[in-house]
Design a protein around this motif. Structure first.
Motif, PDB file in Angstrom:
ATOM      1  N   MET A   1     -10.390  10.774   8.935  1.00 59.49           N
ATOM      2  CA  MET A   1     -10.817  11.488   7.749  1.00 59.49           C
ATOM      3  C   MET A   1     -11.185  10.469   6.675  1.00 59.49           C
ATOM      4  N   ALA A   2     -12.293  10.658   6.058  1.00 56.82           N
ATOM      5  CA  ALA A   2     -12.766   9.733   5.032  1.00 56.82           C
ATOM      6  C   ALA A   2     -11.919   9.846   3.768  1.00 56.82           C
ATOM      7  N   LEU A   3     -11.759   8.721   3.110  1.00 60.06           N
ATOM      8  CA  LEU A   3     -11.028   8.697   1.846  1.00 60.06           C
ATOM      9  C   LEU A   3     -11.946   9.124   0.701  1.00 60.06           C
ATOM     10  N   HIS A   4     -11.351   9.684  -0.306  1.00 64.90           N
ATOM     11  CA  HIS A   4     -12.100   9.967  -1.537  1.00 64.90           C
ATOM     12  C   HIS A   4     -12.474   8.614  -2.148  1.00 64.90           C
ATOM     13  N   PRO A   5     -13.647   8.478  -2.731  1.00 67.31           N
ATOM     14  CA  PRO A   5     -14.075   7.188  -3.282  1.00 67.31           C
ATOM     15  C   PRO A   5     -13.120   6.573  -4.309  1.00 67.31           C
ATOM     16  N   LEU A   6     -12.362   7.402  -5.016  1.00 64.67           N
ATOM     17  CA  LEU A   6     -11.435   6.873  -6.019  1.00 64.67           C
ATOM     18  C   LEU A   6      -9.999   6.729  -5.513  1.00 64.67           C
ATOM     19  N   ALA A   7      -9.766   6.998  -4.240  1.00 60.47           N
ATOM     20  CA  ALA A   7      -8.396   7.031  -3.713  1.00 60.47           C
ATOM     21  C   ALA A   7      -7.643   5.725  -3.949  1.00 60.47           C
ATOM     22  N   ILE A   8      -8.259   4.608  -3.658  1.00 61.09           N
ATOM     23  CA  ILE A   8      -7.558   3.327  -3.795  1.00 61.09           C
ATOM     24  C   ILE A   8      -7.326   2.998  -5.266  1.00 61.09           C
ATOM     25  N   HIS A   9      -8.333   3.222  -6.092  1.00 65.44           N
ATOM     26  CA  HIS A   9      -8.152   2.942  -7.516  1.00 65.44           C
ATOM     27  C   HIS A   9      -7.060   3.826  -8.113  1.00 65.44           C
ATOM     28  N   GLU A  10      -7.055   5.096  -7.752  1.00 65.58           N
ATOM     29  CA  GLU A  10      -6.022   5.998  -8.257  1.00 65.58           C
ATOM     30  C   GLU A  10      -4.636   5.569  -7.779  1.00 65.58           C
ATOM     31  N   LEU A  11      -4.540   5.044  -6.560  1.00 71.29           N
ATOM     32  CA  LEU A  11      -3.264   4.530  -6.053  1.00 71.29           C
ATOM     33  C   LEU A  11      -2.800   3.341  -6.889  1.00 71.29           C
ATOM     34  N   VAL A  67      -1.588  -5.144 -11.021  1.00 70.01           N
ATOM     35  CA  VAL A  67      -1.641  -4.608  -9.665  1.00 70.01           C
ATOM     36  C   VAL A  67      -3.040  -4.881  -9.143  1.00 70.01           C
ATOM     37  N   ASN A  68      -3.125  -5.416  -7.930  1.00 74.39           N
ATOM     38  CA  ASN A  68      -4.431  -5.633  -7.315  1.00 74.39           C
ATOM     39  C   ASN A  68      -4.360  -5.341  -5.820  1.00 74.39           C
ATOM     40  N   VAL A  69      -5.518  -5.052  -5.252  1.00 68.82           N
ATOM     41  CA  VAL A  69      -5.624  -4.768  -3.822  1.00 68.82           C
ATOM     42  C   VAL A  69      -5.759  -6.088  -3.072  1.00 68.82           C
ATOM     43  N   ALA A  70      -4.883  -6.293  -2.099  1.00 69.93           N
ATOM     44  CA  ALA A  70      -4.963  -7.491  -1.264  1.00 69.93           C
ATOM     45  C   ALA A  70      -5.891  -7.245  -0.073  1.00 69.93           C
ATOM     46  N   ARG A  71      -5.737  -6.068   0.557  1.00 68.07           N
ATOM     47  CA  ARG A  71      -6.606  -5.727   1.683  1.00 68.07           C
ATOM     48  C   ARG A  71      -6.490  -4.243   1.995  1.00 68.07           C
ATOM     49  N   VAL A  72      -7.504  -3.744   2.677  1.00 71.72           N
ATOM     50  CA  VAL A  72      -7.563  -2.359   3.136  1.00 71.72           C
ATOM     51  C   VAL A  72      -7.922  -2.426   4.607  1.00 71.72           C
ATOM     52  N   TYR A  73      -7.185  -1.684   5.441  1.00 71.34           N
ATOM     53  CA  TYR A  73      -7.463  -1.751   6.878  1.00 71.34           C
ATOM     54  C   TYR A  73      -7.054  -0.465   7.589  1.00 71.34           C
ATOM     55  N   PRO A  74      -7.701  -0.191   8.742  1.00 67.67           N
ATOM     56  CA  PRO A  74      -7.316   0.979   9.537  1.00 67.67           C
ATOM     57  C   PRO A  74      -6.075   0.673  10.368  1.00 67.67           C
ATOM     58  N   ALA A  98      -4.484   1.822   5.624  1.00 63.64           N
ATOM     59  CA  ALA A  98      -3.438   1.074   4.927  1.00 63.64           C
ATOM     60  C   ALA A  98      -4.054   0.299   3.772  1.00 63.64           C
ATOM     61  N   VAL A  99      -3.342   0.258   2.669  1.00 60.84           N
ATOM     62  CA  VAL A  99      -3.772  -0.495   1.500  1.00 60.84           C
ATOM     63  C   VAL A  99      -2.607  -1.396   1.095  1.00 60.84           C
ATOM     64  N   GLU A 100      -2.834  -2.689   1.171  1.00 59.67           N
ATOM     65  CA  GLU A 100      -1.818  -3.652   0.748  1.00 59.67           C
ATOM     66  C   GLU A 100      -2.073  -4.005  -0.712  1.00 59.67           C
ATOM     67  N   LEU A 101      -1.073  -3.737  -1.540  1.00 56.78           N
ATOM     68  CA  LEU A 101      -1.182  -4.011  -2.974  1.00 56.78           C
ATOM     69  C   LEU A 101      -0.263  -5.158  -3.356  1.00 56.78           C
ATOM     70  N   PHE A 102      -0.694  -5.930  -4.335  1.00 49.93           N
ATOM     71  CA  PHE A 102       0.159  -6.949  -4.943  1.00 49.93           C
ATOM     72  C   PHE A 102       0.514  -6.473  -6.343  1.00 49.93           C
ATOM     73  N   VAL A 103       1.798  -6.459  -6.625  1.00 51.18           N
ATOM     74  CA  VAL A 103       2.280  -6.216  -7.975  1.00 51.18           C
ATOM     75  C   VAL A 103       2.766  -7.569  -8.469  1.00 51.18           C
TER      76      VAL A 103
END
Length: 155
Positions: A1-11, A67-74, A98-103
């Motif tokens: 299922m496709a993600l909403h375009p703002l899903a990662i930013h909202e996370l 907070v920043n995104v380190a990587r996004v992967y299936p 999966a979304v790897e975030l750095f805090v």
């Protein structure tokens, strides 16, 4: 299922807000503990710039929280990353994105005086205490703001 375009930013925004609120709650509970750095809490598009401790709003040395995104992967078997190349026709996407975030918290710490004298043992001990509480606060903020991430038995 496709993600909403703002899903990662909202996370990333939700993580920042949750961690920042946990810093405020901890500061209210523990005397001398700073809250969320004002004007310095932000989502950034990569590794944060270590450009200073001073808050540009007040000039006070409050540190930086980002907070920043380190990587996004299936992932079909989280947390493992799927490495199989899928064709463009009729492929089934992995069930999890999966979304790897750095805090990152870049706290201010005592340094040498203008005359080159090192900070006192008491100043260093106080900075260490703040850093240790900050580490727990970030973990608590993540467990609070990311439903389903708390280990079994965690409050």
């Amino acid at each position: 299922m496709a993600l909403h375009p703002l899903a990662i930013h909202e996370l990333t925004e939700a993580v920042l807000v949750g961690v920042c609120q946990t810093f405020e709650d901890t500061a209210a509970e523990i005397e001398g503990q700073p809250g969320c750095p004002p004007c310095q809490g932000r989502v950034v598009p990569g590794i944060p710039a270590w450009d200073g401790c001073a808050d540009p709003c007040t000039g006070e040395a409050d540190g930086q929280l980002s907070v920043n995104v380190a990587r996004v992967y299936p992932s079909s078997n989280f947390p493992s990353q799927d490495a199989e190349v899928q064709g463009v026709w009729g492929c089934t996407p992995a069930p999890t994105t999966a979304v790897e975030l750095f805090v990152s918290l870049l706290p201010c710490a005592p340094g040498p005086s203008e005359t080159g004298c090192p900070p006192s043992c008491d100043e260093l001990a106080a900075a260490a205490r703040i850093l240790h509480v900050d580490s727990v606060t970030i973990m608590n903020g993540l467990l609070c703001c990311l439903p389903g991430s708390a280990p079994a038995g965690a409050g």
